[in-house]
Design an enzyme around this catalytic site. Structure first.
Site, mmCIF file in Angstrom:
data_model
loop_
_atom_site.group_PDB
_atom_site.id
_atom_site.type_symbol
_atom_site.label_atom_id
_atom_site.label_comp_id
_atom_site.label_asym_id
_atom_site.label_seq_id
_atom_site.Cartn_x
_atom_site.Cartn_y
_atom_site.Cartn_z
ATOM 1 N N GLU A 114 0.833 -1.214 0.000
ATOM 2 C CA GLU A 114 0.000 0.000 0.000
ATOM 3 C C GLU A 114 0.868 1.264 0.000
ATOM 4 O O GLU A 114 0.541 2.241 -0.663
ATOM 5 C CB GLU A 114 -0.952 -0.040 1.200
ATOM 6 C CG GLU A 114 -1.989 -1.152 1.044
ATOM 7 C CD GLU A 114 -2.864 -1.333 2.270
ATOM 8 O OE1 GLU A 114 -2.341 -1.754 3.313
ATOM 9 O OE2 GLU A 114 -4.069 -1.038 2.194
ATOM 10 N N GLU A 173 -4.171 -9.313 3.556
ATOM 11 C CA GLU A 173 -4.850 -8.959 4.810
ATOM 12 C C GLU A 173 -6.014 -9.874 5.142
ATOM 13 O O GLU A 173 -6.291 -10.139 6.309
ATOM 14 C CB GLU A 173 -5.364 -7.511 4.749
ATOM 15 C CG GLU A 173 -4.286 -6.455 4.945
ATOM 16 C CD GLU A 173 -3.618 -6.039 3.649
ATOM 17 O OE1 GLU A 173 -3.746 -6.771 2.641
ATOM 18 O OE2 GLU A 173 -2.974 -4.977 3.627
HETATM 19 C C1 LIG Z 1 -3.195 -1.831 7.229
HETATM 20 C C2 LIG Z 1 -2.626 -3.014 6.458
HETATM 21 O O1 LIG Z 1 -3.396 -3.164 5.278
HETATM 22 C C3 LIG Z 1 -2.678 -4.247 7.266
HETATM 23 C C4 LIG Z 1 -1.512 -5.122 7.038
HETATM 24 O O2 LIG Z 1 -0.557 -4.807 6.393
HETATM 25 S S1 LIG Z 1 -1.592 -6.604 7.815
HETATM 26 C C5 LIG Z 1 -0.120 -7.394 7.402
HETATM 27 C C6 LIG Z 1 -0.127 -7.914 5.998
HETATM 28 N N1 LIG Z 1 1.042 -8.699 5.809
HETATM 29 C C7 LIG Z 1 1.002 -10.020 5.895
HETATM 30 O O3 LIG Z 1 -0.030 -10.634 6.095
HETATM 31 C C8 LIG Z 1 2.315 -10.726 5.740
HETATM 32 C C9 LIG Z 1 2.505 -11.674 6.888
HETATM 33 N N2 LIG Z 1 3.796 -12.327 6.815
HETATM 34 C C10 LIG Z 1 4.019 -13.351 5.992
HETATM 35 O O4 LIG Z 1 3.203 -13.775 5.203
HETATM 36 C C11 LIG Z 1 5.366 -13.997 6.090
HETATM 37 O O5 LIG Z 1 5.834 -13.810 7.416
HETATM 38 C C12 LIG Z 1 6.414 -13.411 5.134
HETATM 39 C C13 LIG Z 1 6.023 -13.820 3.702
HETATM 40 C C14 LIG Z 1 6.476 -11.920 5.253
HETATM 41 C C15 LIG Z 1 7.810 -13.983 5.472
HETATM 42 O O6 LIG Z 1 7.742 -15.385 5.485
HETATM 43 P P1 LIG Z 1 9.010 -16.252 5.995
HETATM 44 O O7 LIG Z 1 10.219 -15.783 5.316
HETATM 45 O O8 LIG Z 1 8.609 -17.681 5.855
HETATM 46 O O9 LIG Z 1 9.217 -15.893 7.516
HETATM 47 P P2 LIG Z 1 8.199 -16.006 8.720
HETATM 48 O O10 LIG Z 1 8.717 -17.024 9.664
HETATM 49 O O11 LIG Z 1 6.794 -16.099 8.276
HETATM 50 O O12 LIG Z 1 8.358 -14.552 9.368
HETATM 51 C C16 LIG Z 1 9.602 -14.136 9.929
HETATM 52 C C17 LIG Z 1 9.292 -13.373 11.178
HETATM 53 O O13 LIG Z 1 8.670 -12.144 10.815
HETATM 54 C C18 LIG Z 1 7.464 -11.975 11.529
HETATM 55 N N3 LIG Z 1 6.530 -11.260 10.654
HETATM 56 C C19 LIG Z 1 6.262 -11.492 9.360
HETATM 57 N N4 LIG Z 1 5.392 -10.597 8.894
HETATM 58 C C20 LIG Z 1 5.106 -9.774 9.920
HETATM 59 C C21 LIG Z 1 4.273 -8.639 10.063
HETATM 60 N N5 LIG Z 1 3.576 -8.149 9.047
HETATM 61 N N6 LIG Z 1 4.216 -8.063 11.274
HETATM 62 C C22 LIG Z 1 4.929 -8.523 12.309
HETATM 63 N N7 LIG Z 1 5.739 -9.592 12.228
HETATM 64 C C23 LIG Z 1 5.826 -10.200 11.041
HETATM 65 C C24 LIG Z 1 7.015 -13.389 11.826
HETATM 66 O O14 LIG Z 1 6.153 -13.403 12.933
HETATM 67 C C25 LIG Z 1 8.322 -14.065 12.116
HETATM 68 O O15 LIG Z 1 8.693 -13.734 13.428
HETATM 69 P P3 LIG Z 1 9.527 -14.791 14.318
HETATM 70 O O16 LIG Z 1 10.802 -15.020 13.579
HETATM 71 O O17 LIG Z 1 9.659 -14.097 15.620
HETATM 72 O O18 LIG Z 1 8.685 -16.018 14.382
#
Ligand SMILES: C[C@H](O)CC(=O)SCCNC(=O)CCNC(=O)[C@H](O)C(C)(C)COP(=O)(O)OP(=O)(O)OC[C@H]1O[C@@H](n2cnc3c(N)ncnc32)[C@H](O)[C@@H]1OP(=O)(O)O
Length: 797
Positions: A156, A176
């Site tokens: 975004e 999301e």
């Molecule tokens: C207002 C907005 O529209 C709302 C949002 O943005 S909501 C958030 C949208 N983003 C997401 O859904 C992405 C979520 N994350 C993921 O899908 C995956 O973590 C990723 C693709 C970024 C990385 O995957 P991968 O490399 O396998 O590592 P993964 O183990 O999942 O994550 C690494 C670490 O980052 C953290 N992390 C990943 N994304 C995060 C996020 N958005 N916020 C906080 N922590 C996050 C994980 O909890 C993990 O922490 P840990 O090592 O303490 O367990």
């Protein structure tokens, strides 16, 4: 390049309603500088680096994925304000540190938002004040330089920039919805304007990201470059914009990709119908469509406000709380106390052997070769071996057919698989996974052979789903390297891997298997050794409760319907059909032997087996199956239920008060002997009538509260380290709906007291099967949640 200014000490605005917020503490200045303590409290920041070329490079820094905490977002605003203020800045490039643009809004901040513990900025501040009115409306152009990932809020931010340059492999998406929310920083408005409404809805509703190359084709990204050239290309692009050589586009007001109102209406209608069909229990996908529609009909600014309001509501919903819990619980399964905190590094596993080429073995071999592990598949004769190799081939070919794999990749992947009829080629394997039938003496012999042929470091894993691993390894002296690798069928598709450790399995071997699990893209859950481990122990009462209800008068199809409506992929009877009665009965026998006091001994399935019904494979089970495996109810089943009732003494006569006698003697059906029940108790006509007319809520509770009861035992015994591991096991192993947060999370939403009271009440009527366990009784008495850590559990690990 240029002078570097970090933003931690420069505040120009305070958008929060209360300046003394948790967040502001991390940014406050002490004598012009943030104190060390305050700096440490900050959760991420941005830096600004102005080059001699007049481009300000703003870098998001918040390891590990550069998530957008409130600190980062405020710092981003400050960096922008500075860049816009400074006369030496002509254009801006936004990027993320260490090859990752941003993983989106900081999900760990959701809890604070939900409980009100974190002060939020004023309404619409991030999406309107910062991204729309500061970044997008700026008189200096911005370019997003995207590598690694730009997800959620990350994308975004990038879409608010005037152009996006990406690496071909970067992942871009708005996931999301998988967290129970909708995009909240303008994504619902900008994505449809950049890629069209249909594609935008698809990307949001499926939560699936697209790669840089696809994003380029869609128009989401303006140019693709290699990671080395990323920032320099973005700088050039930004300067080209300043010089009018490239268009300067505000995505929010783009209209060329938008469909006509009429077409848009059809797309929304189709989208809603699909959501209602595929996710009838979920509201937020429909809200997402509504918000996109508002933007199309009433204009993007109205859309942004609607997005803000909807986001605020959804982020506090039970669905969001459950899905966020699942997000962290899934990542928490690889954190095992006294194992993963010992500083052990996983050893390299170069070659794996799989014993048994049946459904499980071939699925496991498929999962391994798909992640580039060379695999030896061993069988006992040529015919079985060929069948096993063919199964792996078919698994891979189905990926080619679905367009998920090229023919070339197929050939390369399949060439990693070699067949064997003896153990000679096992001399250099690093791991063996045994996946033969559930026969203790056969497994014991195999493990004794493995000890002779495999190198001493080799991990000896068994895919047994129920048998005690100490028994499996009893003819060896290799107990420290024996471990369970319990896959779920089909093993190359199902995401869960139960890693079973005995009290002798070495932590190094667990760390090694966790690593292999991650490499083959499974979610591993480490559990202790016992009959059925975690998943099958929870599954058992699920089917048992269903059989008990049916024998006592509830319609079996009604049970399946209620359970599916609750969110399970299928009801217990449809599932037994799918698994097959043979497997179901073999598993049941393990439970009858080990947990007789809480086994409900129904004769329904053995009676059906006697009539050559074995489930879906025979096209007849609780359902009838046509050529396309479509299931339809079978009125004939009633007769087996009635016969089973007469054996167990359960009567349906409404006028008489009946005694449920239980079985006396033993009944032999085929090779199966059901040992007689020693349990005898009463149930009344009144209860039968109640059961015949149970509400859906009652059905769900009578099916799932025994599952909760068993999960509590598993937790109390230390078979699972954390309640969250059981949540993941239930979601990924049983298909429990993730939007209910997993079995323990859901149970806590009902409350331990309530669950205890319900089970206690049913146990008085129906006996030991429903009896609440001691752990549940204690938690209920203390009014404590079931998921709170077990302090002094007799750990079996
Ligand atoms: C207002 C907005 O529209 C709302 C949002 O943005 S909501 C958030 C949208 N983003 C997401 O859904 C992405 C979520 N994350 C993921 O899908 C995956 O973590 C990723 C693709 C970024 C990385 O995957 P991968 O490399 O396998 O590592 P993964 O183990 O999942 O994550 C690494 C670490 O980052 C953290 N992390 C990943 N994304 C995060 C996020 N958005 N916020 C906080 N922590 C996050 C994980 O909890 C993990 O922490 P840990 O090592 O303490 O367990």
């Amino acid at each position: 390049m240029g002078i570097s200014h970090t933003q931690t000490g420069t505040i120009s605005t305070d958008p929060r309603s209360d300046a003394r917020s948790v967040v502001s503490a991390s940014l406050r200045i002490a004598g012009g500088k943030a104190t060390v303590k305050e700096k440490n409290m900050a959760k991420g920041t941005t830096t600004i680096d102005v080059g001699a070329d007049g481009v300000a490079l703003i870098t998001i820094i918040n390891p590990p994925v550069n998530s957008l905490s409130f600190d980062v977002l405020y710092s981003l605003k400050e960096s922008y304000d500075q860049a816009l203020r400074r006369d030496d800045v002509k254009a801006i490039v936004v990027t993320g540190a260490k090859g990752k643009f941003s993983g989106g809004f900081d999900i760990s901040a959701f809890g604070g938002v939900q409980t009100g513990k974190v002060d939020q900025p004023k309404p619409g501040y991030i999406s309107i004040d910062v991204l729309t009115d500061t970044v997008e409306a700026a008189r200096k152009p911005s370019v997003a330089a995207i590598d690694g990932l730009a997800l959620g809020g990350g994308l975004e931010v990038a879409m608010a920039c005037h152009a996006r340059i990406s690496t071909p492999t970067a992942q871009l998406g708005l996931p999301e919805l998988q967290l129970g929310i909708i995009p909240g920083f303008g994504g619902t408005q900008r994505l449809p304007r950049l890629v069209g409404i249909s594609k935008a809805l698809e990307m949001m509703l499926t939560s699936k990201p697209v790669k840089g190359t696809e994003a380029h084709g869609l128009g989401l990204v303006d140019s693709l470059v290699s990671p080395n050239e990323l920032v320099s290309s973005a700088r050039r692009w930004a300067l080209d914009m300043v010089e009018g050589k490239r268009p300067w586009v505000a995505s929010l007001y783009k209209t060329d990709k938008l469909d006509s109102f009429g077409e848009a209406r059809e797309i929304f209608k189709f989208g809603r119908a699909q959501v209602r069909r595929q996710a009838p229990n979920l509201q937020h996908p429909l809200v997402c469509i509504d918000v996109v529609e508002t933007g199309i009909i009433s204009g993007p600014r109205a859309g942004l406000w609607k997005e803000f309001e909807s986001f605020q509501e959804l982020v506090r919903s039970d669905t969001c709380k459950s899905l966020v819990h699942i997000f962290f619980a899934q990542r928490g399964t690889t954190k095992v106390p006294a194992v993963t905190d010992l500083g052990l590094k996983p050893r390299r596993v170069n070659k794996v052997a799989v014993i048994g080429g049946g459904l499980m073995g071939s699925g496991i071999a498929t999962a391994l070769v798909l992640s580039n592990y060379p695999v030896i598949l061993k069988e006992i004769n040529e015919k079985f071996l060929q069948a096993g190799l063919d199964r792996v081939k078919a698994n891979l070919q189905s990926r080619v057919k679905k367009g998920k794999m090229t023919q070339e990749k197929f050939e390369k992947t399949f060439s990693l698989l070699k067949g064997a009829l003896d153990y000679e080629s096992f001399r250099d394997v690093d791991m063996v996974i045994e996946a033969v039938i559930e026969n203790v003496s056969l497994k014991q012999q195999i493990f004794a052979d493995l000890e002779k042929y495999c190198p001493p470091h080799c991990i000896l894993a068994s895919n047994t789903s129920t048998i005690d691993l100490n028994l499996v390894g009893s003819k060896t002296r290799s107990h420290d390297r024996i471990i369970g690798a319990h896959f779920f069928s089909p093993a190359h598709i199902m995401p869960l891997l139960e890693i079973v450790r005995t009290n002798k399995t070495s932590p190094q071997v667990i760390v090694d298997l966790l690593d292999v699990g991650k490499k083959i893209r499974k979610t591993p859950v480490v559990v202790g050794n016992c009959t059925g481990f975690a998943v099958n122990r929870m599954f058992f009462p699920y089917t048992q409760a269903a059989l008990l209800l049916v024998e006592h008068g509830t319609d079996l199809y009604l049970i399946d319907k209620a359970v599916t409506k609750f969110g399970m992929p299928m009801g217990p009877f449809r599932l037994v059909d799918l698994v097959g009665f043979g497997v179901g009965v073999a598993t049941a026998m393990q439970f009858i032997e080990n947990f007789p006091e809480r086994t409900y001994k129904s004769m329904v399935i053995p009676l059906m087996q006697e009539d050559k019904r074995a489930g879906e494979t025979t096209r007849k089970g609780f359902y009838l199956y046509d050529d396309k495996r479509k299931a339809r109810p079978d009125p004939e089943v009633k007769k087996y239920i009635e016969k089973a009732r007469s054996i167990s003494g359960v009567s349906v006569d409404p006028k008489v008060r009946h005694r449920w006698r239980g079985l006396s003697g033993s009944l032999t059906i085929g090779c199966l002997t059901i040992i007689s029940s020693s349990v005898s108790h009463f149930f009344s006509t009144q209860h039968f009538q109640q059961l015949a007319k149970l509400s859906e809520k009652d059905i769900i509770e009578m099916i799932f509260l025994p599952v909760v009861n068993e999960a509590c035992r598993v937790f109390a015994e230390g078979i699972a380290v954390k309640a969250a591991d059981l949540d993941i096991s239930s979601v990924m192993g049983m298909g429990f709906p993730p939007y209910r947060g997993g079995i323990m999370f859901w149970a806590d939403s009902l409350g331990s007291k309530y669950i205890y009271t319900r089970l206690e009440e049913w146990s008085k009527t129906f006996g030991g099967f429903f009896k609440p366990c001691a752990f549940l009784a204690e938690r209920a008495a203390a009014g404590a949640p079931l998921s709170a850590p077990v302090e002094q559990a007799k750990s079996r690990m």
